[in-house]
Design a protein around this motif. Structure first.
Motif, PDB file in Angstrom:
ATOM      1  N   ASN A   9      -9.668  -2.108  -7.382  1.00 28.48           N
ATOM      2  CA  ASN A   9      -9.549  -0.437  -7.287  1.00 28.48           C
ATOM      3  C   ASN A   9      -8.015  -0.159  -7.810  1.00 28.48           C
ATOM      4  N   SER A  10      -8.233   0.354  -8.956  1.00 28.87           N
ATOM      5  CA  SER A  10      -6.784   0.722  -9.625  1.00 28.87           C
ATOM      6  C   SER A  10      -6.093   2.156  -9.090  1.00 28.87           C
ATOM      7  N   LEU A  11      -4.962   2.226  -9.149  1.00 26.90           N
ATOM      8  CA  LEU A  11      -4.316   3.283  -8.524  1.00 26.90           C
ATOM      9  C   LEU A  11      -4.505   4.535  -9.476  1.00 26.90           C
ATOM     10  N   LYS A  12      -4.586   6.007  -9.061  1.00 28.05           N
ATOM     11  CA  LYS A  12      -5.048   7.091  -9.668  1.00 28.05           C
ATOM     12  C   LYS A  12      -3.856   8.221  -9.568  1.00 28.05           C
ATOM     13  N   SER A  13      -3.280   8.095  -8.529  1.00 28.57           N
ATOM     14  CA  SER A  13      -1.955   9.376  -8.435  1.00 28.57           C
ATOM     15  C   SER A  13      -0.863   8.978  -8.270  1.00 28.57           C
ATOM     16  N   ILE A  14      -0.280   7.592  -8.155  1.00 28.59           N
ATOM     17  CA  ILE A  14       0.911   7.113  -8.219  1.00 28.59           C
ATOM     18  C   ILE A  14       1.266   5.951  -9.039  1.00 28.59           C
ATOM     19  N   ALA A  15       2.442   5.927  -9.852  1.00 25.38           N
ATOM     20  CA  ALA A  15       2.552   4.869 -10.670  1.00 25.38           C
ATOM     21  C   ALA A  15       2.759   3.136  -9.945  1.00 25.38           C
ATOM     22  N   PHE A  16       3.361   3.322  -8.921  1.00 26.53           N
ATOM     23  CA  PHE A  16       3.754   2.014  -8.226  1.00 26.53           C
ATOM     24  C   PHE A  16       3.664   2.442  -6.782  1.00 26.53           C
ATOM     25  N   LEU A  96      -0.665  -9.828   3.937  1.00 28.00           N
ATOM     26  CA  LEU A  96      -1.682 -10.060   2.996  1.00 28.00           C
ATOM     27  C   LEU A  96      -2.734  -8.905   2.853  1.00 28.00           C
ATOM     28  N   PHE A  97      -3.152  -8.540   4.214  1.00 27.82           N
ATOM     29  CA  PHE A  97      -4.069  -7.185   4.278  1.00 27.82           C
ATOM     30  C   PHE A  97      -3.262  -5.977   3.878  1.00 27.82           C
ATOM     31  N   LEU A  98      -1.988  -5.872   4.003  1.00 30.14           N
ATOM     32  CA  LEU A  98      -1.334  -4.613   3.678  1.00 30.14           C
ATOM     33  C   LEU A  98      -1.099  -4.633   2.247  1.00 30.14           C
ATOM     34  N   TRP A  99      -0.706  -5.621   1.562  1.00 25.90           N
ATOM     35  CA  TRP A  99      -0.687  -5.805  -0.024  1.00 25.90           C
ATOM     36  C   TRP A  99      -2.093  -5.591  -0.539  1.00 25.90           C
ATOM     37  N   VAL A 100      -2.976  -6.008   0.003  1.00 24.29           N
ATOM     38  CA  VAL A 100      -4.407  -5.486  -0.831  1.00 24.29           C
ATOM     39  C   VAL A 100      -4.758  -4.364  -0.534  1.00 24.29           C
ATOM     40  N   PHE A 101      -4.846  -3.657   0.595  1.00 24.10           N
ATOM     41  CA  PHE A 101      -5.381  -2.458   0.966  1.00 24.10           C
ATOM     42  C   PHE A 101      -4.257  -1.014   1.005  1.00 24.10           C
ATOM     43  N   GLY A 102      -3.093  -1.626   1.161  1.00 24.36           N
ATOM     44  CA  GLY A 102      -2.211  -0.387   1.555  1.00 24.36           C
ATOM     45  C   GLY A 102      -1.820   0.307   0.493  1.00 24.36           C
ATOM     46  N   ASP A 103      -1.744  -0.195  -0.952  1.00 26.85           N
ATOM     47  CA  ASP A 103      -1.439   0.592  -2.174  1.00 26.85           C
ATOM     48  C   ASP A 103      -2.336   1.663  -2.328  1.00 26.85           C
ATOM     49  N   ASN A 104      -3.776   1.604  -1.982  1.00 23.34           N
ATOM     50  CA  ASN A 104      -4.606   2.639  -2.313  1.00 23.34           C
ATOM     51  C   ASN A 104      -4.730   3.647  -1.114  1.00 23.34           C
ATOM     52  N   VAL A 105      -4.361   3.163  -0.119  1.00 29.82           N
ATOM     53  CA  VAL A 105      -4.047   4.398   0.995  1.00 29.82           C
ATOM     54  C   VAL A 105      -2.850   5.070   0.457  1.00 29.82           C
ATOM     55  N   GLU A 106      -1.895   4.597   0.118  1.00 34.72           N
ATOM     56  CA  GLU A 106      -0.843   5.208  -0.350  1.00 34.72           C
ATOM     57  C   GLU A 106      -0.986   5.906  -1.495  1.00 34.72           C
ATOM     58  N   ASP A 107      -1.824   5.501  -2.342  1.00 39.99           N
ATOM     59  CA  ASP A 107      -2.277   6.260  -3.588  1.00 39.99           C
ATOM     60  C   ASP A 107      -2.918   7.698  -3.220  1.00 39.99           C
ATOM     61  N   ALA A 108      -3.724   7.623  -2.008  1.00 39.58           N
ATOM     62  CA  ALA A 108      -4.544   8.560  -1.625  1.00 39.58           C
ATOM     63  C   ALA A 108      -3.849   9.628  -0.693  1.00 39.58           C
ATOM     64  N   MET A 109      -2.422   9.344  -0.426  1.00 41.43           N
ATOM     65  CA  MET A 109      -1.735  10.182   0.490  1.00 41.43           C
ATOM     66  C   MET A 109      -0.484  10.785  -0.133  1.00 41.43           C
ATOM     67  N   GLY A 110       0.238   9.846  -1.103  1.00 41.93           N
ATOM     68  CA  GLY A 110       1.640  10.144  -1.499  1.00 41.93           C
ATOM     69  C   GLY A 110       2.467   9.295  -0.601  1.00 41.93           C
ATOM     70  N   HIS A 111       3.659   9.100  -1.181  1.00 38.31           N
ATOM     71  CA  HIS A 111       4.708   8.096  -0.544  1.00 38.31           C
ATOM     72  C   HIS A 111       5.086   8.454   0.737  1.00 38.31           C
ATOM     73  N   MET A 219      -4.463  13.694   6.220  1.00 38.61           N
ATOM     74  CA  MET A 219      -3.248  13.335   5.480  1.00 38.61           C
ATOM     75  C   MET A 219      -3.554  12.938   4.117  1.00 38.61           C
ATOM     76  N   ARG A 220      -4.708  12.905   3.653  1.00 41.03           N
ATOM     77  CA  ARG A 220      -5.090  12.457   2.324  1.00 41.03           C
ATOM     78  C   ARG A 220      -4.848  13.648   1.336  1.00 41.03           C
ATOM     79  N   ARG A 221      -4.607  13.472   0.290  1.00 42.22           N
ATOM     80  CA  ARG A 221      -4.306  14.584  -0.719  1.00 42.22           C
ATOM     81  C   ARG A 221      -5.272  15.533  -1.055  1.00 42.22           C
ATOM     82  N   PRO A 222      -5.080  16.686  -1.382  1.00 41.15           N
ATOM     83  CA  PRO A 222      -6.104  17.738  -1.575  1.00 41.15           C
ATOM     84  C   PRO A 222      -6.841  17.135  -2.964  1.00 41.15           C
ATOM     85  N   GLY A 223      -8.536  17.293  -2.654  1.00 41.94           N
ATOM     86  CA  GLY A 223      -9.167  16.791  -3.575  1.00 41.94           C
ATOM     87  C   GLY A 223      -9.554  15.160  -3.509  1.00 41.94           C
TER      88      GLY A 223
END
Length: 234
Positions: A9-16, A96-111, A219-223
């Motif tokens: 699951n690659s990031l779509k809205s944030i670089a890191f 480990l759970f945060l590393w695997v799943f947290g980045d995509n949730v951050e991607d969906a919301m913003g920092h 809290m997810r980004r619009p769209g």
């Protein structure tokens, strides 16, 4: 039952995922300091103790007046408790759970919204645990409640994404996030039903799950679509 390793699951809205990585680093630093101090008073001071937080008895304020209800002096522990861990395995599992799943949730919301989301899930998890065992004098510590919120949000966002896991700790499998995380959530509910409290704060997990599932909707980004609807359209 399943230990997550990585997701497709690659990031779509944030670089890191700066916030997610920072949370992991902060948890590790605090754990090192906690071990270095080697004093159980740290857990007592910065963990959430339900009987103290909720003030199950009358509380005497500095001016000598009696107050009842939530102990405002103990309220900061609703933040501090989620950065303490009982041992390295407790820390490693949560991170480990945060590393695997947290980045995509951050991607969906913003920092910024992700940071608020993470802390809010942790706070609600601590409150849920306290409400369910209001007379407990045992301090609650760990990021499990906040991480449970991240798990719920990820499941709401990406149930069809494939995840590599270790089943029964040594069998590598590639299965859907919906299956892996759904089984994890079912286990939490089963443990509550069995009243198998033990050393694990199952109610904190439930509180975090509820908070995460509700907050991701708002809290997810619009769209940003829920339940992998973009995959369905594709």
């Amino acid at each position: 039952m399943f230990i997550p390793l990585r997701d497709d699951n690659s990031l779509k809205s944030i670089a890191f995922p700066y916030v997610n990585v920072s949370l992991i680093v902060l948890n590790i630093i605090v754990f090192i300091l906690e071990v270095g101090v080697g004093d159980q008073s740290v857990v007592a001071s910065f963990g959430v103790t339900p009987s103290v937080l909720l003030g199950t008895g009358s509380l005497v304020s500095p001016d000598g007046t009696l107050t009842e209800g939530i102990n405002i002096a103990a309220s900061p522990t609703l933040i501090t408790y989620m950065f303490l861990h009982a041992d390295v395995f407790h820390l490693a599992g949560n991170m480990l759970f945060l590393w695997v799943f947290g980045d995509n949730v951050e991607d969906a919301m913003g920092h910024v919204r992700y940071l608020v989301f993470y802390l809010a899930c942790g706070v609600f998890a601590g409150l849920t645990h306290s409400w369910m065992v209001p007379d407990s004098t045992l301090p609650l510590i760990g990021a499990s409640g906040a991480v449970a919120g991240v798990i719920a949000a990820y499941l709401m966002l990406h149930p069809r994404v494939n995840v590599w896991v270790l089943a029964f700790k040594f069998i590598p499998l590639r299965i859907s996030a919906g299956l892996a995380l759904g089984i994890w959530i079912a286990l939490q509910v089963i443990m509550i039903a069995l009243a198998d409290v033990g050393p694990t704060a199952w109610w904190a997990h439930i509180g975090g799950l509820i908070a995460g599932a509700v907050l991701i909707v708002f809290m997810r980004r619009p769209g940003v679509r829920l339940f992998d609807r973009d995959l369905s359209l594709a």
